[in-house]
Design an enzyme around this catalytic site. Structure first.
Site, PDB file in Angstrom:
ATOM      1  N   ASP A  83      -9.110  -5.406  -1.789  1.00  0.00           N
ATOM      2  CA  ASP A  83      -8.025  -5.134  -0.658  1.00  0.00           C
ATOM      3  C   ASP A  83      -8.559  -5.310   0.655  1.00  0.00           C
ATOM      4  OD1 ASP A  83      -5.611  -4.500   0.109  1.00  0.00           O
ATOM      5  OD2 ASP A  83      -6.233  -2.414   0.518  1.00  0.00           O
ATOM      6  N   HIS A 132      -2.880 -12.533   2.534  1.00  0.00           N
ATOM      7  CA  HIS A 132      -2.233 -12.832   3.841  1.00  0.00           C
ATOM      8  C   HIS A 132      -3.052 -13.890   4.783  1.00  0.00           C
ATOM      9  CE1 HIS A 132      -5.661 -10.151   4.039  1.00  0.00           C
ATOM     10  NE2 HIS A 132      -5.083  -9.058   4.018  1.00  0.00           N
ATOM     11  N   ASN A 192      -4.528  -6.432  10.248  1.00  0.00           N
ATOM     12  CA  ASN A 192      -5.979  -7.274   9.698  1.00  0.00           C
ATOM     13  C   ASN A 192      -5.569  -8.069   8.362  1.00  0.00           C
ATOM     14  OD1 ASN A 192      -8.517  -8.289   9.408  1.00  0.00           O
ATOM     15  ND2 ASN A 192      -9.189  -6.361   8.487  1.00  0.00           N
ATOM     16  N   ARG A 224      -0.305   4.364  -0.565  1.00  0.00           N
ATOM     17  CA  ARG A 224      -1.176   5.534  -0.121  1.00  0.00           C
ATOM     18  C   ARG A 224      -1.569   6.984  -0.941  1.00  0.00           C
ATOM     19  NH1 ARG A 224      -3.198   2.125   3.526  1.00  0.00           N
ATOM     20  NH2 ARG A 224      -1.827   1.808   5.525  1.00  0.00           N
ATOM     21  N   HIS A 234       1.549   3.727   8.404  1.00  0.00           N
ATOM     22  CA  HIS A 234       0.515   4.829   9.036  1.00  0.00           C
ATOM     23  C   HIS A 234       1.708   5.971   9.575  1.00  0.00           C
ATOM     24  CE1 HIS A 234      -3.093   2.553   8.365  1.00  0.00           C
ATOM     25  NE2 HIS A 234      -2.527   1.598   8.867  1.00  0.00           N
ATOM     26  N   HIS A 287       0.795  -1.084  -0.035  1.00  0.00           N
ATOM     27  CA  HIS A 287      -0.160  -0.014  -0.091  1.00  0.00           C
ATOM     28  C   HIS A 287       0.840   1.179  -0.006  1.00  0.00           C
ATOM     29  CE1 HIS A 287      -1.897  -3.283   2.048  1.00  0.00           C
ATOM     30  NE2 HIS A 287      -3.093  -2.900   1.379  1.00  0.00           N
ATOM     31  N   ASP A 312       2.163  -7.023   2.961  1.00  0.00           N
ATOM     32  CA  ASP A 312       1.028  -6.322   3.181  1.00  0.00           C
ATOM     33  C   ASP A 312       1.461  -5.000   3.867  1.00  0.00           C
ATOM     34  OD1 ASP A 312      -1.509  -5.587   3.597  1.00  0.00           O
ATOM     35  OD2 ASP A 312      -1.904  -6.917   5.499  1.00  0.00           O
TER      36      ASP A 312
END
Length: 423
Positions: A150, A230, A276, A62, A307, A60, A303
Site C-alpha cells: 500500500d 495511482h 500521496n 480503516r 480522514h 481504504h 485511492d
C-alpha cells in the site's frame, strides 16, 4: 424473486443498447426488448444508463484500528452511493492482516459489515514495512485479491524480486505503491510551483519513476502481473508504455484527482489537496489523460482515503495524506472526461468495470452476462447537481471537489439483484 428492469440504456457487450433486463434469484436471466414477467417486481429505468456495478481496486476502509476515519459499513455504503459493487480493500489497517489468522479475521469483518463485495489485499511483507515476506501461497488460498504494501514502497530489490517470483507462481497480482523513500525527502507536496510558492518541502518525481523503472525490470524477469497504483507522472506513463510494448505483464491505474487537478490548482495551504503521490504538474496531468486515451493506463481507481476533519485541517505540513473519492469518482469522470469529448462513455465504463475485472480475474464482476450474479448500477447521466459534504455517506469528507457541479447521478445500486443504495 424476480426483478424486471424496464427501459434500460444498457452497457452490454461494449456498447449501449435500449432493452429490458430480467433478474431471477439474484442473477441475470434474460436481456431483450419488451420483456413481460407478470410475477416480477418492475423498476422503470426510464432509459437511464444501466451499467455493470463499478469496480475500484484501491480503497481504504480503516477498520480495524482507525474507525474514527471510516468503517467497513460506512465505506461500503459510500461505495454503493458511488455506484460501486466491488472494491479491493488495502491492508493498511491495525493490525495489518499479514498472517493467516489476521487475514481470516479481516475477511470475516469484511463479510459481516459490507453491503457490497469487499475483496481483501494481503501485504507483501510483514507489517507492510519489513523485508520478511508473508505466506503468499496460503493467503492466496484464503482469497487474497492480490498483494500490496500500500503506502510503502518496497526498498529492497531482493525482497521485491522474491515476492514477484512467488506471487507469479500462484498467478496472483502485486499492486505497488512506487516510492523510493530515500528520494521522498520528507516531502508533503509536489516539488514544483506550489511547493516553492508555499515554502513547503517538495516530493520529486524521481521518487516514483526510479522505483518504477527498477520494478519493471524485475517484472520482466519474473513474469509477475505487476500493477502500478495511482500513477502520477509523465515519465511514469512513458515507462509503463514502453514496458507494455516490450511484453511485460504490467497494468496501471490512475486516480480521478490526478486526472483533474495539478499543483497549479493549489492556491492556499489547503490539505484537502494533499495526497500521496501528490498532485503533479499540468504537463503530468495531460500525460495521464493521454495514457488513458491510448490504453497505457488500464483503469481508474480512487485511492479512497477518508480522514477525520481534525486530521486534514492543519495545512500541508501537519495533515494526513489522502482524500475521499469513491462517492464522486463516476460523476467527476463523466463530467470532465466524457462530456468534454476526451473519451467516450463506453471507454469510461470499460475503465471502471470491464478492465479491472479482467486484469484482476474477477469472474463475477465487471460484465452483464446471462447466468452471472446481478451486480449493476442505474445512473442518470443528465442529472446536474452540486457535490455537497452533507451528501457523503463516508465518514470522510476530505475532498477538494466539494462545491463542484457535475453530471451523472447514481440512482440505484444493486448487488445480487438486491438494492443496496437508492437516492
Amino acid at each position: 424473486m424476480k426483478l424486471l428492469i424496464k427501459n434500460a440504456k444498457l452497457f452490454y457487450a461494449n456498447k449501449l443498447i435500449n432493452c429490458d433486463v430480467l433478474i431471477e434469484d439474484g442473477k441475470f436471466k434474460h436481456i431483450a426488448e419488451n420483456i413481460v414477467a407478470t410475477d416480477a417486481k418492475i423498476v422503470d429505468a426510464g432509459f437511464k444508463l444501466v451499467t455493470p456495478g463499478l469496480i475500484d481496486v484501491h480503497v481504504h476502509f480503516r477498520e480495524p484500528g482507525q474507525v474514527h476515519k471510516e468503517t467497513i459499513k460506512t465505506g461500503t455504503l459510500a461505495s454503493a452511493h458511488g455506484g460501486f459493487t466491488t472494491v479491493g480493500a488495502m491492508p493498511n489497517v491495525i493490525p495489518v492482516p499479514d498472517n493467516i489468522e489476521k487475514f481470516q479475521e479481516q475477511r470475516k469483518l469484511n463479510q459481516a459489515n459490507s453491503v457490497i463485495n469487499t475483496l481483501q489485499y494481503a501485504p507483501v511483507t510483514k507489517n507492510e514495512t519489513s523485508d520478511e515476506l508473508v505466506d503468499i501461497e496460503k493467503l492466496v488460498e484464503l482469497g487474497a485479491i492480490g498483494f500490496s504494501n500500500d503506502g510503502h514502497g518496497i526498498m529492497n530489490a531482493e525482497t521485491m524480486y522474491e515476492a514477484m517470483e512467488r506471487i507469479a507462481a500462484v498467478n496472483s497480482h502485486l499492486a505497488a505503491h512506487v516510492e523510493d523513500k530515500n528520494l521522498f525527502n520528507h516531502g508533503v507536496i509536489n516539488f514544483g510551483i506550489a511547493s516553492k510558492r508555499l515554502g513547503l518541502p517538495g516530493i520529486k518525481q524521481v521518487a516514483e519513476t526510479s522505483q518504477l523503472a527498477r520494478d519493471l525490470v524485475l517484472a520482466k524477469e519474473t513474469g509477475v502481473h505487476y500493477h502500478v497504483c495511482h500513477i502520477s507522472t509523465k515519465d511514469g506513463v512513458q515507462l509503463v508504455r514502453m514496458a507494455k510494448d516490450a511484453g511485460i505483464n504490467v497494468t496501471c491505474e490512475v486516480s480521478p484527482h490526478h486526472l483533474l487537478l495539478s499543483d497549479q490548482d493549489i492556491v492556499t495551504d489547503d490539505a484537502n489537496f494533499k495526497m500521496n503521490p501528490p498532485l503533479r504538474s499540468e504537463s503530468d496531468r495531460q500525460a495521464l489523460i493521454a495514457g488513458l486515451q491510448d490504453g497505457t493506463i488500464d483503469m481508474i481507481a480512487t485511492d479512497h482515503a477518508p480522514h477525520a476533519e481534525n486530521e486534514k485541517n492543519q495545512g500541508f505540513a501537519k495533515s494526513a495524506f489522502g482524500i475521499t473519492g469513491i462517492e464522486t469518482s463516476f460523476p467527476l469522470m463523466y463530467t470532465h472526461l466524457v462530456k468534454t469529448g476526451l473519451i467516450s462513455i463506453e471507454k469510461l465504463l470499460q475503465l471502471m468495470t470491464e478492465n479491472p475485472a479482467q486484469d484482476f480475474n474477477l469472474s463475477q464482476a465487471g460484465f452483464i452476462k446471462l447466468g452471472q450474479k446481478a451486480d449493476f448500477t442505474i445512473i442518470d447521466l443528465d442529472d446536474n447537481y452540486e457535490i455537497k459534504r452533507t451528501d457523503f455517506l463516508s465518514k470522510g469528507t476530505n475532498s477538494p471537489f466539494i462545491g463542484q457541479k457535475v453530471f451523472g447521478k447514481i440512482e440505484q445500486t444493486y448487488v445480487n439483484g438486491n438494492c443496496v443504495y437508492s437516492k
